[in-house]
Design a protein around this motif. Structure first.
Motif, PDB file in Angstrom:
ATOM      1  N   ARG A 109       0.835  -1.185   0.000  1.00  0.00           N
ATOM      2  CA  ARG A 109       0.000   0.000   0.000  1.00  0.00           C
ATOM      3  C   ARG A 109       0.876   1.244   0.000  1.00  0.00           C
ATOM      4  O   ARG A 109       1.804   1.370   0.788  1.00  0.00           O
ATOM      5  CB  ARG A 109      -0.908  -0.018   1.225  1.00  0.00           C
ATOM      6  N   ASP A 137      -8.363  18.587   5.199  1.00  0.00           N
ATOM      7  CA  ASP A 137      -7.361  18.257   4.185  1.00  0.00           C
ATOM      8  C   ASP A 137      -6.027  18.949   4.443  1.00  0.00           C
ATOM      9  O   ASP A 137      -5.182  19.038   3.556  1.00  0.00           O
ATOM     10  CB  ASP A 137      -7.867  18.628   2.791  1.00  0.00           C
ATOM     11  N   PRO A 188      -4.003  14.704  -0.019  1.00  0.00           N
ATOM     12  CA  PRO A 188      -3.108  13.640   0.442  1.00  0.00           C
ATOM     13  C   PRO A 188      -1.688  13.709  -0.096  1.00  0.00           C
ATOM     14  O   PRO A 188      -0.851  12.894   0.283  1.00  0.00           O
ATOM     15  CB  PRO A 188      -3.801  12.373  -0.073  1.00  0.00           C
ATOM     16  N   ASP A 227      -6.448  -3.351   7.480  1.00  0.00           N
ATOM     17  CA  ASP A 227      -5.180  -3.309   6.767  1.00  0.00           C
ATOM     18  C   ASP A 227      -4.049  -3.688   7.720  1.00  0.00           C
ATOM     19  O   ASP A 227      -4.222  -3.714   8.946  1.00  0.00           O
ATOM     20  CB  ASP A 227      -4.938  -1.907   6.206  1.00  0.00           C
ATOM     21  N   ASP A 234     -10.761   8.576   6.320  1.00  0.00           N
ATOM     22  CA  ASP A 234     -10.337   7.359   5.631  1.00  0.00           C
ATOM     23  C   ASP A 234      -8.818   7.280   5.486  1.00  0.00           C
ATOM     24  O   ASP A 234      -8.313   6.550   4.637  1.00  0.00           O
ATOM     25  CB  ASP A 234     -10.991   7.266   4.253  1.00  0.00           C
ATOM     26  N   GLN A 235      -8.096   8.022   6.311  1.00  0.00           N
ATOM     27  CA  GLN A 235      -6.632   8.004   6.277  1.00  0.00           C
ATOM     28  C   GLN A 235      -6.093   7.805   7.681  1.00  0.00           C
ATOM     29  O   GLN A 235      -6.761   8.084   8.677  1.00  0.00           O
ATOM     30  CB  GLN A 235      -6.088   9.301   5.676  1.00  0.00           C
ATOM     31  N   ARG A 266      -2.501   8.465   9.895  1.00  0.00           N
ATOM     32  CA  ARG A 266      -1.157   9.022   9.994  1.00  0.00           C
ATOM     33  C   ARG A 266      -0.413   8.324  11.120  1.00  0.00           C
ATOM     34  O   ARG A 266      -0.895   8.238  12.251  1.00  0.00           O
ATOM     35  CB  ARG A 266      -1.236  10.513  10.292  1.00  0.00           C
ATOM     36  N   LEU A 306       1.428   8.941   5.745  1.00  0.00           N
ATOM     37  CA  LEU A 306      -0.028   8.922   5.688  1.00  0.00           C
ATOM     38  C   LEU A 306      -0.461   7.763   4.797  1.00  0.00           C
ATOM     39  O   LEU A 306      -0.079   7.694   3.628  1.00  0.00           O
ATOM     40  CB  LEU A 306      -0.552  10.249   5.131  1.00  0.00           C
ATOM     41  N   TRP A 307      -1.249   6.844   5.370  1.00  0.00           N
ATOM     42  CA  TRP A 307      -1.745   5.681   4.636  1.00  0.00           C
ATOM     43  C   TRP A 307      -3.235   5.855   4.349  1.00  0.00           C
ATOM     44  O   TRP A 307      -3.987   6.300   5.223  1.00  0.00           O
ATOM     45  CB  TRP A 307      -1.550   4.392   5.433  1.00  0.00           C
ATOM     46  N   GLN A 308      -3.632   5.507   3.147  1.00  0.00           N
ATOM     47  CA  GLN A 308      -5.049   5.521   2.776  1.00  0.00           C
ATOM     48  C   GLN A 308      -5.682   4.218   3.237  1.00  0.00           C
ATOM     49  O   GLN A 308      -5.230   3.125   2.868  1.00  0.00           O
ATOM     50  CB  GLN A 308      -5.215   5.677   1.258  1.00  0.00           C
TER      51      GLN A 308
END
Length: 571
Positions: A196, A214, A237, A539, A553-554, A556, A566-568
Motif C-alpha cells: 500500500r 485536508d 493527500p 489493513d 479514511d486516512q 497518519r 499517511l496511509w489511505q
C-alpha cells in the motif's frame, strides 16, 4: 448354451421341456409327449381357420409375410429352394450336415429325443425360411417329418424403465467456476501483491502533528523558549506545502484547532510576567497573524470563542471573544475557584462557577447571564467537594461517607442523593449515570432516582456509543493497549468483546479505529464497530511503528525511519 434367438428353429416337445411359468414366455400351443397338438382355450387353430397352415416367425412388416405370425407364398417358395440346395449336398434345411438317420448326428444327440412321428396330411420335410439375425424366436419344430406349430413365444410387456436421472444442467458451469477460482488463486499467489502506497509527511523528530480536514499542520519541536517555533501546513493527500509562519516566542505550543476560518494555536507561556496558557490566531488560508490573548480556547454554541485562564492556586477567569479579531463580548475576571463547562454538539452552552466557601452559580455561556445561584455545601458545614456536569444534571460528590447529590442544572433544584464508595469520576453512560473509580471498577445508577442498576469491578471507564457502552478492562500494566468490551447500559451485560487495541480516534458518532502490533511487524488496523459488536480488520501497515491518528479514511503514523507517513485506509 447359445442364445435361443439365434437358433434356426426350436425343436418339438419330444426334444425339449415345455417352458415353465416364467413371465413373458407363454406359448400359444404346446406339444404333448404323445404327439397331439394342444390349443389355448378360445384361440383359433394354428395356420388359419382350418388349422393346417404354417405359423410364421417374423413381424408383420417383414418382406415375404402375409400378416403377423403367418408365412406367405413367397416365403414358402424361398424356403423350398433353400431346402433343395441343402438336400443336394447332404445338409439339413438349416445349413447343418445330416450325419445319421433323420438328420441327427446320433440317436442320443439330445436328452429326451425320441422317434419322430408322422402326422397325416403334413409334409415330411417342409422348407422353412432361414431365420434372420433380428427375427423373433418362433416355436416351430423343424424335422424331416411333420411340422408341429408350437405357436409364437411372445415376451410379456417390458417392465417400466427406471426413471432417468436428472441432467446436471449446472454441472458444467460449476466446474468452470471452480477451475477459474483455482486459476485465479494460482495467479494471485504467483504475482507479488503491491504494498500500500504511503505519503511521506515533512515532519521532523519531536514535532507535533495534527490533521485538520485536508490540512496537515506541523509545529516544530521547541528546542529553545527564546526562539520562535515554526507552524507549517501541507495539502493532503499529496503533502504539498501551503504556507508556514512563526509563532510568538516565549511559549511552548502543543495544540492547534480550527475555528471560523482561523487556526488557533495553544501554548503554555513562560516569561517574567508569569505562566499561563496562550492562544494565537492565524489565518487558515495564508497563515497571517491575527491576534493573541491569554487563556485556552473553547468553542461556544453560538460560534464565538470562550477563553479560560487561571487555575491551580490562581483565580480563574472567563472571556468571550469574536474569533475574527479577538474583540471581547463579555468577561468575568477572577470569576471562581474552579469552573465546569457543559459541552454540546455546537459547543459550550453552560458554565458553572464554583466557590470553595461560597455559592455555586450557573451562567449562559453565550451571554454570560446568570441562570441560577445556590449554596450547595453540606448543611452541617464543610467543603463542597467537587462538582461534575452531566447532561442536564449538576452533581456534587463529597462528605464521609461519600455522598452523590444531583441537581437540575438550570435551576439548581435538588433531584436525589445517595451514598457511595469512593468516586473519582462521574460520566455520561446514556440512559444511566456511571460512577467510576481508578481501581474499584464501575457503578451505574439511575438518572432519575440515583438507584443502583448494576456494578462491576472489571471495567475502568465507559462511554456511550450507538445506544451501547464501550468500555475497557481494568489494567495496572503500563501499556496503551486496552481490552475493549461492549456492554448493555441498562443491565451491564457483556454484548461483545472487541479485543486488545490502541484507540487512534474516538468519536461518539463517527467510526472508531484501533491499531496494535502485528506479529510479523508493522501495525494491524481495524475499525471497532460498537453497534455490530465486532472489530473489522482493515489493513496491515508493514512499516508503521505507532503515534497514529485517524482522519476519516486516512491514518497518519510514525514510520520506521522516524518520519510520519499517511496511509489511505481501504473503503
Amino acid at each position: 448354451m447359445g442364445d435361443p434367438l439365434r437358433r434356426p428353429a426350436l425343436r418339438g416337445a419330444a426334444e425339449r421341456r415345455p417352458p415353465g411359468p416364467r413371465s413373458g414366455h407363454r406359448p400359444a400351443a404346446l406339444v404333448r409327449p404323445d404327439g397331439p397338438v394342444g390349443r389355448c382355450p378360445g384361440r383359433p387353430a394354428v395356420g388359419g381357420r382350418d388349422g393346417r397352415g404354417v405359423r410364421g416367425a417374423g413381424l408383420g412388416d417383414r418382406a415375404g409375410t402375409d400378416r403377423v405370425g403367418q408365412v406367405g407364398p413367397d416365403s414358402v417358395a424361398r424356403a423350398r429352394r433353400s431346402a433343395g440346395r441343402g438336400a443336394a449336398d447332404g445338409r439339413r434345411p438349416g445349413g447343418r450336415r445330416r450325419t445319421g438317420p433323420g438328420g441327427r448326428s446320433s440317436a442320443g444327440h439330445r436328452r429326451g429325443a425320441g422317434p419322430r412321428q408322422q402326422l397325416p396330411g403334413v409334409p415330411t420335410d417342409p422348407a422353412l425360411p432361414r431365420p434372420r439375425r433380428h427375427d423373433r424366436a418362433v416355436a416351430v419344430a423343424t424335422v424331416t417329418g411333420p411340422v408341429i406349430d408350437l405357436g409364437e413365444l411372445r415376451h410379456g410387456p417390458d417392465a417400466d424403465p427406471l426413471p432417468r436421472p436428472p441432467r446436471a444442467n449446472g454441472r458444467p458451469l460449476r466446474c468452470a467456476l471452480v477451475l477459474l477460482l483455482v486459476l485465479a488463486t494460482i495467479a494471485s499467489a504467483a504475482v507479488p501483491q503491491p504494498r500500500r502506497a504511503a505519503v511521506t509527511l515533512p515532519v521532523s523528530a519531536g514535532a507535533d502533528v495534527v490533521v485538520i480536514d485536508d490540512l496537515l499542520v506541523v509545529i516544530d519541536a521547541a528546542t529553545d523558549v527564546q526562539r520562535p517555533q515554526r507552524l507549517a501546513t501541507f495539502r493532503l493527500p499529496g503533502g504539498d506545502p501551503i504556507w508556514q509562519a512563526s509563532l510568538p516566542a516565549g511559549a511552548r505550543y502543543w495544540g492547534v484547532a480550527p475555528l471560523a476560518g482561523m487556526l488557533l494555536a495553544t501554548g503554555y507561556e513562560i516569561g517574567p510576567e508569569g505562566q499561563g496558557n496562550l492562544t494565537v490566531a492565524l489565518d487558515r488560508a495564508t497563515g497571517a497573524y491575527r491576534w493573541q490573548q491569554p487563556g485556552s480556547a473553547r468553542r461556544l454554541a453560538d460560534g464565538n470563542l470562550l477563553l479560560h485562564s487561571g487555575g491551580d492556586d490562581e483565580p480563574q477567569s472567563l472571556r468571550a471573544v469574536d474569533p475574527c479579531c479577538g474583540a471581547v463580548r463579555w468577561q468575568l475576571p477572577d470569576a471562581a475557584d474552579w469552573i465546569n463547562f457543559r459541552e454540546t454538539g455546537p459547543g459550550v452552552d453552560r458554565v458553572v462557577l464554583n466557590q470553595e466557601n461560597g455559592p455555586t452559580e450557573v451562567r449562559d455561556a453565550t451571554t454570560g447571564a446568570v441562570l441560577a445561584r445556590a449554596d450547595l455545601r453540606p448543611p452541617g458545614g464543610g467543603t463542597l467537594g467537587y462538582v461534575e456536569v452531566v447532561n442536564d444534571l449538576l452533581l456534587t460528590i463529597g462528605g464521609d461517607p461519600v455522598t452523590v447529590t444531583a441537581y437540575g442544572l438550570d435551576r439548581l433544584d435538588r433531584r436525589w442523593s445517595s451514598t457511595s464508595g469512593r468516586v473519582d469520576f462521574v460520566g455520561d453512560c446514556g440512559p444511566v449515570l456511571c460512577l467510576q473509580t481508578r481501581l474499584a471498577g464501575l457503578r451505574a445508577v439511575d438518572l432519575a432516582t440515583g438507584a443502583e442498576r448494576w456494578r462491576s469491578d472489571r471495567w475502568a471507564w465507559a462511554s456511550p456509543t450507538g445506544g451501547r457502552l464501550l468500555t475497557s478492562t481494568l489494567s495496572t500494566s503500563d501499556t496503551t493497549l486496552q481490552q475493549f468490551v461492549v456492554l448493555d447500559p441498562l443491565t451491564g451485560r457483556v454484548l461483545a468483546e472487541l479485543g486488545r487495541w490502541e484507540l487512534v480516534q474516538f468519536g461518539l458518532d463517527g467510526p472508531l479505529f484501533g491499531v496494535r502490533r502485528h506479529p510479523d511487524g508493522g501495525l494491524l488496523v481495524a475499525e471497532l464497530d460498537v453497534r455490530a459488536g465486532e472489530a473489522r480488520m482493515l489493513d496491515v501497515l508493514p512499516d508503521a511503528t505507532g503515534e497514529c491518528q485517524a482522519i476519516v479514511d486516512q491514518l497518519r503514523c510514525r514510520h520506521v525511519d522516524g518520519s510520519f507517513k499517511l496511509w489511505q485506509l481501504p473503503g
